[in-house]
Design an enzyme around this catalytic site. Structure first.
Site, PDB file in Angstrom:
ATOM      1  N   LYS A 165       0.845  -1.187   0.000  1.00 57.92           N
ATOM      2  CA  LYS A 165       0.000   0.000   0.000  1.00 57.92           C
ATOM      3  C   LYS A 165       0.885   1.242   0.000  1.00 57.92           C
ATOM      4  O   LYS A 165       1.930   1.274   0.665  1.00 57.92           O
ATOM      5  CB  LYS A 165      -0.881  -0.032   1.255  1.00 57.92           C
ATOM      6  CG  LYS A 165      -1.820   1.146   1.446  1.00 57.92           C
ATOM      7  CD  LYS A 165      -2.606   0.955   2.739  1.00 57.92           C
ATOM      8  CE  LYS A 165      -3.518   2.127   3.035  1.00 57.92           C
ATOM      9  NZ  LYS A 165      -4.297   1.931   4.285  1.00 57.92           N
ATOM     10  N   SER A 196      -8.748   3.265   3.210  1.00 60.52           N
ATOM     11  CA  SER A 196      -7.712   3.871   2.381  1.00 60.52           C
ATOM     12  C   SER A 196      -6.905   2.851   1.574  1.00 60.52           C
ATOM     13  O   SER A 196      -6.051   3.237   0.784  1.00 60.52           O
ATOM     14  CB  SER A 196      -6.765   4.677   3.273  1.00 60.52           C
ATOM     15  OG  SER A 196      -6.162   3.848   4.259  1.00 60.52           O
ATOM     16  N   SER A 199      -9.887   0.692   7.183  1.00 60.22           N
ATOM     17  CA  SER A 199      -9.219   0.873   5.887  1.00 60.22           C
ATOM     18  C   SER A 199      -8.779  -0.407   5.208  1.00 60.22           C
ATOM     19  O   SER A 199      -8.369  -0.371   4.046  1.00 60.22           O
ATOM     20  CB  SER A 199      -8.010   1.802   6.045  1.00 60.22           C
ATOM     21  OG  SER A 199      -8.439   3.103   6.321  1.00 60.22           O
TER      22      SER A 199
END
Length: 529
Positions: free
Chosen positions: A108, A184, A208
């Site tokens: 990520k 996210s 997230s």
């Protein structure tokens, strides 16, 4: 290596294309077709490499081909290290200490650092920054044999539940290109759902991991507080109270196996979870006992629940009952919801302000207005206004909720709810209007106090309209997972949120494996894939 998930291609029917390279004199070589690559989970690919059925280079090339084919449409991967990955694949040496040898993964684009990749955090302010060292979690993944191909798209500093940063543009949901992937970890979820990689790193500070897992129809487990190593500075300290790092996967066993290799104790970690009784992957070898499941399909932090999400929870409750578990509907939980909602926002905003200010100190200058999105300016200002008394009060609320939910789990093994209050929304949603964005850009020094006061309450309300269930597990530190059990009539995935008592990841993994076998999802492929 644990149970094989349903609909995973076996070695016998894998189907390879052979070629002879006379120029190099290498003899018989195995080249993996992209469509065959997509049929395997991470452990399945590692098993093929270990058996010599296919080379790690061929697996790496298949993953790169998949990214190059799909990323122009999905915009999930925003940084690449393909040349280095190919070189690492040629040197792969499978072994028992490397269960993911030769498996391509993505990090990520937030929190975790890699020496070959930018550390932009989705922000123009950090667009040119690179890490000077590997983060602990990324190092552990590589030590287990995983090959990092690049980084995935994130909202700026991970502050939004939608992956639409101005710097890189929006990530599109492979189930419907007009829809959000959530956030996210939206880029990671889209990459796994579309078959770019079988496993991708994510983080969960308020949902997230589970929000994008729900939006993209993949499996996402948030471990207990302190289970995995945190990110490098500035993601130490208070960040670890809410934020836990792990991965998104298509199979349950991949998530369990990765937690085995990343969750070793670190002396320098402020918060830690109790050691499990056995390995998480090994836990899948026996089914769960008869569980007491509390089902909540009423609102929690949110005000309403979409009928599609309520239908998903009701279907999950019926499935749990069919599997022999005790299912008990609950209308409320033993926590002060209003106080917790406010406490979560205090911690979330204080963390955000700290992280941005720490990066500013690292760069030796403040961010300029054009280097940061308007909503980020607002959230940073709100975070900087939080005083020590407010922060301590929020942490006290966290402790109270942790105790209350621990008592709840004495009589209920699992809490079941929607992940989200509605299916994935359309791209382009914003908590700040166009006029407000313009005012912040032009007059932020003069107008920020009245603007933040005006925006604050509406931001809270709008944020919880869609995301209103996941934050409780971050507040209490409990493990929780999004299980892809339901799809709407329009073909959009709806994840089911399941949480357990603190430190009980093994119980959740066993339950998820049972659900995966009873209602398989790995054979489902989104249209964009």
């Amino acid at each position: 290596m644990g149970r094989t998930p349903p609909h995973t291609t076996t070695l016998v029917d894998a189907g390879w294309r052979h070629c002879f390279d006379c120029r190099q004199g290498t003899g018989l070589r195995l080249r993996m077709k992209v469509e065959e690559y997509c049929r395997h989970d991470a452990l399945g690919l590692a098993d093929l490499v270990r058996r010599g059925e296919v080379g790690a280079s061929e697996v790496c090339d298949a993953a790169i081909a998949r990214i190059e084919a799909l990323n122009p449409t999905l915009n999930a991967v925003i940084a690449r290290r393909f040349d280095q990955a190919r070189a690492e694949a040629r040197r792969v040496a499978p072994g028992p200490e490397r269960p993911f040898a030769g498996v391509p993964v993505l990090l990520k684009g937030l929190v975790q650092s890699h020496r070959d990749l930018p550390w932009a955090e989705g922000s123009r302010f950090l667009a040119d920054q690179r890490a000077d060292a590997m983060s602990e979690l990324a190092s552990r993944m590589e030590a287990a044999g995983a090959i990092v191909l690049g980084k995935t798209n994130v909202p700026e500093f991970g502050l939004m539940a939608a992956t639409e940063p101005e710097l890189f543009g929006p990530t599109r949901n492979p189930w419907d290109l007009t829809r959000s992937t959530g956030g996210s970890s939206g880029g990671s979820a889209a990459a796994v759902a579309s078959g770019m990689v079988p496993i991708a790193h994510g983080g969960d500070g308020g949902g997230s991991l589970r929000i994008p897992a729900s939006c993209c129809g993949v499996f996402g487990l948030k471990p207990s507080r302190g289970r995995n190593p945190p990110g490098p500075p500035p993601y130490h300290g208070l960040c670890g109270l809410l934020l836990v790092e792990h991965v998104l996967t298509r199979s349950v066993r991949d998530s369990a196996a990765m937690l085995d290799v990343t969750s070793r104790t670190m002396v320098e970690t402020l918060l830690q979870s109790p050691a499990p009784d056995c390995g998480f992957l090994a836990a899948l070898d026996r089914p769960p006992r008869k569980l007491r499941c509390a089902v909540l399909d009423a609102p929690l932090f949110n005000a309403t629940v979409d009928p599609a999400c309520r239908a998903g929870v009701q279907a999950a409750a019926r499935l749990l009952g069919d599997l022999g578990h005790v299912v008990e509907p609950v209308a409320t939980l033993p926590v002060d919801v209003d106080a917790l909602r406010e406490a979560f926002m205090v911690l979330y905003l204080a963390d955000a302000a700290h992280v941005i200010d720490a990066f500013a100190e690292r760069l030796g200058r403040r961010p300029r207005t054009h280097e940061m999105e308007p909503v980020t300016w607002v959230l940073r200002c709100l975070g900087r206004e939080i005083g020590g008394t407010g922060l301590v009060a929020a942490m006290a609320r966290v402790q109270e909720a942790q105790w209350a939910m621990a008592r709840f789990h004495d009589t209920h093994d699992v809490l079941v709810s929607p992940v989200l209050a509605a299916p994935p929304p359309r791209l382009g949603s914003s908590y700040v209007s166009g006029l407000e964005r313009a005012l912040i850009r032009l007059f932020h020094r003069v107008l920020m106090p009245p603007l933040t006061s005006m925006i604050r309450r509406r931001t809270w309300r709008e944020a919880y309209e869609w995301v209103g269930y996941t934050q409780l597990a971050n507040i209490t530190g409990a493990p929780a997972m999004s299980v892809p059990l339901h799809w709407t009539p329009a073909g959009l995935p709806v994840g089911i949120n399941m949480s357990a008592g603190f430190g009980n990841e093994a119980l959740l993994f066993r339950l998820a494996a049972q659900l995966e076998e009873a209602a398989p999802w790995s054979h489902r492929r989104p249209p964009a894939a």
